[in-house]
Design a protein around this motif. Structure first.
Motif, short mmCIF file in Angstrom:
data_model
loop_
_atom_site.label_atom_id
_atom_site.label_comp_id
_atom_site.label_asym_id
_atom_site.label_seq_id
_atom_site.Cartn_x
_atom_site.Cartn_y
_atom_site.Cartn_z
N ALA A 1 0.83 -1.20 0.00
CA ALA A 1 0.00 0.00 0.00
C ALA A 1 0.87 1.25 0.00
O ALA A 1 0.53 2.25 -0.65
CB ALA A 1 -0.93 0.00 1.21
N LEU A 2 2.00 1.21 0.70
CA LEU A 2 2.90 2.36 0.71
C LEU A 2 3.45 2.62 -0.70
O LEU A 2 3.52 3.76 -1.14
CB LEU A 2 4.05 2.11 1.68
CG LEU A 2 5.05 3.26 1.80
CD1 LEU A 2 4.40 4.49 2.45
CD2 LEU A 2 6.28 2.84 2.61
N PHE A 3 3.84 1.56 -1.40
CA PHE A 3 4.32 1.72 -2.77
C PHE A 3 3.26 2.37 -3.65
O PHE A 3 3.54 3.26 -4.45
CB PHE A 3 4.71 0.36 -3.36
CG PHE A 3 6.02 -0.18 -2.85
CD1 PHE A 3 6.94 0.62 -2.21
CD2 PHE A 3 6.33 -1.52 -3.01
CE1 PHE A 3 8.15 0.11 -1.75
CE2 PHE A 3 7.54 -2.04 -2.56
CZ PHE A 3 8.45 -1.22 -1.92
N GLN A 4 2.03 1.91 -3.50
CA GLN A 4 0.94 2.46 -4.30
C GLN A 4 0.73 3.94 -4.03
O GLN A 4 0.43 4.72 -4.95
CB GLN A 4 -0.35 1.69 -4.01
CG GLN A 4 -0.35 0.26 -4.52
CD GLN A 4 -1.60 -0.50 -4.09
OE1 GLN A 4 -2.43 0.01 -3.34
NE2 GLN A 4 -1.74 -1.73 -4.56
N ARG A 5 0.93 4.33 -2.80
CA ARG A 5 0.68 5.72 -2.40
C ARG A 5 1.85 6.65 -2.74
O ARG A 5 1.67 7.87 -2.80
CB ARG A 5 0.41 5.78 -0.90
CG ARG A 5 -0.83 5.00 -0.43
CD ARG A 5 -2.08 5.80 -0.61
NE ARG A 5 -2.11 6.98 0.22
CZ ARG A 5 -2.50 7.01 1.51
NH1 ARG A 5 -2.90 5.90 2.10
NH2 ARG A 5 -2.51 8.15 2.19
N THR A 6 3.05 6.09 -2.91
CA THR A 6 4.24 6.94 -3.04
C THR A 6 5.03 6.70 -4.33
O THR A 6 6.18 7.14 -4.45
CB THR A 6 5.18 6.74 -1.84
OG1 THR A 6 5.60 5.36 -1.78
CG2 THR A 6 4.49 7.11 -0.54
N GLY A 7 4.43 6.03 -5.30
CA GLY A 7 5.08 5.87 -6.59
C GLY A 7 6.01 4.68 -6.72
O GLY A 7 6.75 4.58 -7.70
N GLY A 8 5.99 3.79 -5.76
CA GLY A 8 6.81 2.59 -5.84
C GLY A 8 6.19 1.56 -6.76
O GLY A 8 5.03 1.67 -7.16
N VAL A 9 6.96 0.52 -7.07
CA VAL A 9 6.50 -0.54 -7.94
C VAL A 9 6.60 -1.88 -7.20
O VAL A 9 7.65 -2.21 -6.64
CB VAL A 9 7.34 -0.62 -9.24
CG1 VAL A 9 6.87 -1.76 -10.13
CG2 VAL A 9 7.28 0.71 -9.99
N ALA A 10 5.51 -2.63 -7.18
CA ALA A 10 5.52 -3.94 -6.53
C ALA A 10 6.55 -4.85 -7.19
O ALA A 10 6.82 -4.74 -8.40
CB ALA A 10 4.14 -4.56 -6.62
N LEU A 11 7.12 -5.75 -6.42
CA LEU A 11 8.18 -6.63 -6.91
C LEU A 11 7.77 -7.36 -8.19
O LEU A 11 8.53 -7.41 -9.16
CB LEU A 11 8.57 -7.63 -5.82
CG LEU A 11 9.63 -8.66 -6.20
CD1 LEU A 11 10.93 -7.99 -6.61
CD2 LEU A 11 9.85 -9.63 -5.04
#
Length: 207
Positions: free
Chosen positions: A42-52
């Motif tokens: 969820a943090l990745f989704q909120r901050t521009g990260g990409v799931a592995l």
């Protein structure tokens, strides 16, 4: 007293490789360490990260090489593809949150040992950290009541969600991530286990 907020994921390999060192660094400088487990996806989704699973193959291949090197540097064994990964991180996170509350009340247990035990169970011991029995074993080994697996679920879920919101507000975008509000200069942020020396230097007034 300085306070260090530790944003972590109980299924992050780099949190695993951090071991208990951040607790040792904070203790050496008399800083308060506050564990804030959160939902890393969820943090990745909120901050521009990409799931592995969605990363380019080149990035995934590099990650595996880097993890192997980090394992050798830290001396911590790990499995590149754990049997139970990605596990549901919520139950173990709730238990860590409940343990921290118990520790605040009566000083019981070792939070550093608990967080590391949960991470080690996933990355080195091929255990499912979403399993209540596994979580209970980690709690007990760290000096906590294994019943916290169940009694801390409601408050743990609320804090878990709040940790995510606080992370976004604090400009956190990965794990392990430390936010230190030690002086008038405002929050200082440190991302990744390779920044622990910087955190150490900052708390010691050398940076």
């Amino acid at each position: 007293m300085a306070r260090v907020d530790y944003y972590l994921s109980v299924i992050s390999p780099y949190c695993y490789f951090t071991g208990t060192r951040v607790a040792e660094v904070c203790a050496a400088h008399g800083a308060e360490l506050v564990y804030k487990p959160l939902d890393i996806a969820a943090l990745f989704q909120r901050t521009g990260g990409v799931a592995l699973k969605d990363r380019h193959p080149a990035r995934q291949a590099y990650r595996l090489q880097e993890l192997e090197r980090t394992s050798k540097k830290t001396g911590l064994p790990y499995h590149a593809k754990p049997m139970f990964f990605p596990a549901n991180a919520a139950p173990a996170s709730y238990a860590l949150i409940a343990a921290q509350e118990a520790h605040r009340k009566d000083g019981t247990g070792d939070l550093a040992r608990l967080s590391f035990s949960l991470l080690r169970a996933c990355w080195a011991e091929q255990k499912d950290i979403a399993d209540d029995a596994v979580i209970g074993e980690c709690l007990e080994a760290a000096g906590f009541d294994r019943g916290l697996t169940f009694t801390g679920m409601l408050s743990g879920a609320e804090t878990y969600a709040r940790n995510l919101e606080q992370a976004v507000e604090a400009s956190v975008f990965g794990a392990p991530f430390w936010v230190c509000d030690a002086d008038e200069a405002g929050p200082q942020m440190f991302w990744g286990r390779d920044r622990l020396d910087d955190l150490d230097a900052y708390l010691g007034g050398r940076l």
